[in-house]
Design a protein around this motif. Structure first.
Motif, PDB file in Angstrom:
ATOM      1  N   SER A   5     -29.538 -29.398  -1.656  1.00  0.00           N
ATOM      2  CA  SER A   5     -28.683 -29.046  -2.792  1.00  0.00           C
ATOM      3  C   SER A   5     -28.937 -29.890  -4.022  1.00  0.00           C
ATOM      4  CB  SER A   5     -27.219 -29.160  -2.390  1.00  0.00           C
ATOM      5  OG  SER A   5     -26.923 -30.495  -2.014  1.00  0.00           O
ATOM      6  N   SER A   6     -29.203 -31.167  -3.825  1.00  0.00           N
ATOM      7  CA  SER A   6     -29.305 -32.014  -5.004  1.00  0.00           C
ATOM      8  C   SER A   6     -29.903 -33.358  -4.643  1.00  0.00           C
ATOM      9  CB  SER A   6     -27.920 -32.178  -5.646  1.00  0.00           C
ATOM     10  OG  SER A   6     -28.028 -32.802  -6.895  1.00  0.00           O
ATOM     11  N   THR A   7     -29.685 -34.326  -5.533  1.00  0.00           N
ATOM     12  CA  THR A   7     -30.266 -35.648  -5.375  1.00  0.00           C
ATOM     13  C   THR A   7     -29.182 -36.707  -5.458  1.00  0.00           C
ATOM     14  OG1 THR A   7     -31.572 -37.308  -6.552  1.00  0.00           O
ATOM     15  CG2 THR A   7     -30.777 -35.490  -7.850  1.00  0.00           C
ATOM     16  N   THR A   8     -29.408 -37.776  -4.720  1.00  0.00           N
ATOM     17  CA  THR A   8     -28.561 -38.941  -4.865  1.00  0.00           C
ATOM     18  C   THR A   8     -29.342 -39.985  -5.640  1.00  0.00           C
ATOM     19  OG1 THR A   8     -27.390 -38.552  -2.792  1.00  0.00           O
ATOM     20  CG2 THR A   8     -27.350 -40.783  -3.645  1.00  0.00           C
ATOM     21  N   ALA A   9     -28.839 -40.403  -6.777  1.00  0.00           N
ATOM     22  CA  ALA A   9     -29.484 -41.458  -7.555  1.00  0.00           C
ATOM     23  C   ALA A   9     -28.655 -42.723  -7.438  1.00  0.00           C
ATOM     24  CB  ALA A   9     -29.604 -41.058  -9.022  1.00  0.00           C
ATOM     25  N   GLN A  28     -32.976 -40.078  -3.948  1.00  0.00           N
ATOM     26  CA  GLN A  28     -33.300 -39.586  -2.620  1.00  0.00           C
ATOM     27  C   GLN A  28     -32.508 -38.320  -2.348  1.00  0.00           C
ATOM     28  OE1 GLN A  28     -32.334 -42.878  -0.081  1.00  0.00           O
ATOM     29  NE2 GLN A  28     -30.143 -42.469  -0.117  1.00  0.00           N
ATOM     30  N   PRO A  29     -32.981 -37.492  -1.399  1.00  0.00           N
ATOM     31  CA  PRO A  29     -32.270 -36.241  -1.128  1.00  0.00           C
ATOM     32  C   PRO A  29     -30.928 -36.494  -0.473  1.00  0.00           C
ATOM     33  CG  PRO A  29     -34.025 -36.583   0.472  1.00  0.00           C
ATOM     34  CD  PRO A  29     -34.186 -37.645  -0.567  1.00  0.00           C
ATOM     35  N   ILE A  30     -29.985 -35.597  -0.732  1.00  0.00           N
ATOM     36  CA  ILE A  30     -28.664 -35.683  -0.110  1.00  0.00           C
ATOM     37  C   ILE A  30     -28.752 -35.165   1.322  1.00  0.00           C
ATOM     38  CG2 ILE A  30     -26.366 -34.615  -0.106  1.00  0.00           C
ATOM     39  CD1 ILE A  30     -26.332 -34.792  -3.089  1.00  0.00           C
ATOM     40  N   TYR A  62     -35.699 -32.151  -5.765  1.00  0.00           N
ATOM     41  CA  TYR A  62     -34.898 -32.051  -4.540  1.00  0.00           C
ATOM     42  C   TYR A  62     -34.336 -30.644  -4.332  1.00  0.00           C
ATOM     43  CZ  TYR A  62     -35.440 -37.069  -4.318  1.00  0.00           C
ATOM     44  OH  TYR A  62     -35.983 -38.328  -4.257  1.00  0.00           O
ATOM     45  N   ASN A  63     -34.037 -29.960  -5.403  1.00  0.00           N
ATOM     46  CA  ASN A  63     -33.589 -28.573  -5.265  1.00  0.00           C
ATOM     47  C   ASN A  63     -34.677 -27.710  -4.638  1.00  0.00           C
ATOM     48  OD1 ASN A  63     -31.022 -28.967  -6.293  1.00  0.00           O
ATOM     49  ND2 ASN A  63     -31.600 -28.451  -8.393  1.00  0.00           N
ATOM     50  N   ALA A  64     -35.937 -28.100  -4.825  1.00  0.00           N
ATOM     51  CA  ALA A  64     -37.066 -27.368  -4.238  1.00  0.00           C
ATOM     52  C   ALA A  64     -37.304 -27.755  -2.778  1.00  0.00           C
ATOM     53  CB  ALA A  64     -38.333 -27.620  -5.056  1.00  0.00           C
ATOM     54  N   GLY A  65     -36.516 -28.708  -2.273  1.00  0.00           N
ATOM     55  CA  GLY A  65     -36.597 -29.045  -0.868  1.00  0.00           C
ATOM     56  C   GLY A  65     -37.424 -30.257  -0.517  1.00  0.00           C
ATOM     57  N   HIS A  66     -37.931 -30.968  -1.514  1.00  0.00           N
ATOM     58  CA  HIS A  66     -38.756 -32.148  -1.241  1.00  0.00           C
ATOM     59  C   HIS A  66     -37.884 -33.338  -0.840  1.00  0.00           C
ATOM     60  CE1 HIS A  66     -42.152 -29.938  -2.758  1.00  0.00           C
ATOM     61  NE2 HIS A  66     -41.510 -29.709  -3.888  1.00  0.00           N
ATOM     62  N   VAL A 293     -42.852 -28.576 -11.049  1.00  0.00           N
ATOM     63  CA  VAL A 293     -42.601 -29.008  -9.666  1.00  0.00           C
ATOM     64  C   VAL A 293     -43.372 -28.128  -8.689  1.00  0.00           C
ATOM     65  CG1 VAL A 293     -40.836 -29.066  -7.852  1.00  0.00           C
ATOM     66  CG2 VAL A 293     -40.384 -30.124 -10.084  1.00  0.00           C
ATOM     67  N   LYS A 294     -43.288 -26.816  -8.869  1.00  0.00           N
ATOM     68  CA  LYS A 294     -43.979 -25.879  -7.974  1.00  0.00           C
ATOM     69  C   LYS A 294     -45.491 -26.100  -7.988  1.00  0.00           C
ATOM     70  CE  LYS A 294     -44.753 -20.876  -7.521  1.00  0.00           C
ATOM     71  NZ  LYS A 294     -46.115 -20.836  -8.132  1.00  0.00           N
ATOM     72  N   ASP A 295     -46.042 -26.331  -9.157  1.00  0.00           N
ATOM     73  CA  ASP A 295     -47.504 -26.401  -9.271  1.00  0.00           C
ATOM     74  C   ASP A 295     -48.097 -27.737  -8.831  1.00  0.00           C
ATOM     75  OD1 ASP A 295     -47.454 -23.831 -10.121  1.00  0.00           O
ATOM     76  OD2 ASP A 295     -47.941 -24.241 -12.219  1.00  0.00           O
ATOM     77  N   ILE A 296     -47.300 -28.814  -8.863  1.00  0.00           N
ATOM     78  CA  ILE A 296     -47.854 -30.091  -8.384  1.00  0.00           C
ATOM     79  C   ILE A 296     -47.600 -30.281  -6.884  1.00  0.00           C
ATOM     80  CG2 ILE A 296     -47.519 -31.141 -10.657  1.00  0.00           C
ATOM     81  CD1 ILE A 296     -45.316 -32.901  -9.404  1.00  0.00           C
ATOM     82  N   THR A 297     -46.760 -29.430  -6.297  1.00  0.00           N
ATOM     83  CA  THR A 297     -46.411 -29.573  -4.877  1.00  0.00           C
ATOM     84  C   THR A 297     -47.610 -29.523  -3.938  1.00  0.00           C
ATOM     85  OG1 THR A 297     -44.128 -28.819  -5.148  1.00  0.00           O
ATOM     86  CG2 THR A 297     -45.126 -28.507  -2.984  1.00  0.00           C
ATOM     87  N   PRO A 298     -48.539 -28.549  -4.076  1.00  0.00           N
ATOM     88  CA  PRO A 298     -49.678 -28.536  -3.158  1.00  0.00           C
ATOM     89  C   PRO A 298     -50.499 -29.824  -3.205  1.00  0.00           C
ATOM     90  CG  PRO A 298     -49.522 -26.455  -4.342  1.00  0.00           C
ATOM     91  CD  PRO A 298     -48.550 -27.388  -4.987  1.00  0.00           C
ATOM     92  N   PHE A 299     -50.636 -30.400  -4.388  1.00  0.00           N
ATOM     93  CA  PHE A 299     -51.378 -31.657  -4.524  1.00  0.00           C
ATOM     94  C   PHE A 299     -50.643 -32.791  -3.824  1.00  0.00           C
ATOM     95  CE2 PHE A 299     -52.052 -35.653  -6.875  1.00  0.00           C
ATOM     96  CZ  PHE A 299     -53.439 -35.776  -6.742  1.00  0.00           C
TER      97      PHE A 299
END
Length: 306
Positions: A5-9, A28-30, A62-66, A293-299
């Motif tokens: 859902s989001s990020t914890t900063a 970090q991810p929630i 983090y919304n993208a699931g990383h 975010v989508k385009d740097i993910t494979p790298f």
């Protein structure tokens, strides 16, 4: 990939380097265990800019699931870090980040660096290669700019001109909302609609303390303008070059270069270079966050598996 859902900063944390107090935050991810190689973000330098530049990217990551930990520091002279009255060089900021890596992070990272702060990443790789697993260059400078030495007398003259009552007045003018909007439309964004209130309000808040002007003046004086061609060709880490489809250059030296030419020049020099183009102009992590975010993910995934 699981949708988070989001990020914890973390609240701003601090460490000491060279007797200066330096700020950073950790994202970090929630409700998930961090995994993968951490990201270390290097924000651009400009009126009102600081680590806040990356907030939109962190949310989208983090919304993208990383699940990578993200280290997001303020460079000296910016944000919540100390702001001494000095002329900053890429070497100064690289030494600051080297200390940060050695004492806070203490593990290899993937550097994600915006724009003309690439020289800081170059210097950091030279100093601490074992801590750098890979690099993502977002909107790097025109090749003609990054491979040309600016005369030292010119750098010093510009700094002295700006480090004066005139410079103080100029900075107060440059932090006005109207100027920030106009400059962003003319030089940074492909779409004027992308120059939104979040962007402008962040810059205004960041420039409220006029002591932030010394970092900006150091950048404008061109202390980062050196011939880095040999240093770039010696970067052994995998490096992804991300260029906006309408990328431009503020400098005259790079004005005639097309985005495709910029990519080709970098990839011809980088031993392990890859390149992509994304929607937008010169600040893809902010203007085209989801696509970036989508385009740097494979790298990032490829580096993490190797």
């Amino acid at each position: 990939m699981q949708q988070l859902s989001s990020t914890t900063a973390s609240p701003a944390q601090f460490y000491t380097w060279d007797n200066y107090r330096c700020a950073y935050e950790v994202h970090q991810p929630i409700n998930a265990t961090p995994e993968g190689i951490p990201l270390l973000l290097i924000h651009p330098i400009g009126v009102g800019l600081s680590r806040q530049f990356w907030q939109r990217f962190c949310r989208e990551w983090y919304n993208a699931g990383h699940r990578n930990l993200i280290y997001n520091p303020d460079l000296l002279g910016c944000g919540e870090s100390d702001k001494p009255h000095v002329a900053y060089t890429p070497s100064d900021w690289a030494k600051q980040l080297q200390h940060f890596l050695q004492t806070v992070v203490q593990k290899p990272v993937i550097l994600v660096v915006q724009g003309a702060l690439f020289p800081v990443a170059i210097e950091l790789v030279q100093r601490e290669a074992l801590f750098i697993a890979a690099l993502v260059l977002s909107g790097p400078p025109a090749w003609a700019v990054i491979t040309k030495q600016s005369p030292k007398w010119q750098q010093k003259l510009t700094w002295n001109l700006l480090d004066s009552p005139f410079g103080n007045l100029f900075y107060r003018y440059a932090r006005r909302k109207e100027f920030l909007r106009s400059f962003s439309i003319r030089q940074l964004f492909a779409s004027s609609d992308a120059v939104d209130e979040e962007w402008l309000n962040t810059l205004i808040a960041g420039a409220e303390n006029t002591q932030t002007r010394y970092a900006v003046f150091s950048f404008l004086a061109g202390f980062w303008r050196q011939d880095y061609s040999q240093a770039i060709s010696s970067i052994k880490q995998p490096t992804l070059v991300v260029v906006g489809e309408t990328a431009s250059s503020i400098s005259q030296a790079g004005k005639k270069e097309s985005p495709d030419e910029r990519l080709a020049d970098y990839l011809a020099s980088l031993p392990q270079g890859q390149g992509i183009k994304v929607t937008g102009r010169n600040v893809p992590p902010y203007e085209s966050t989801a696509e970036f975010v989508k385009d740097i993910t494979p790298f990032i995934d490829e580096v993490s598996k190797s």
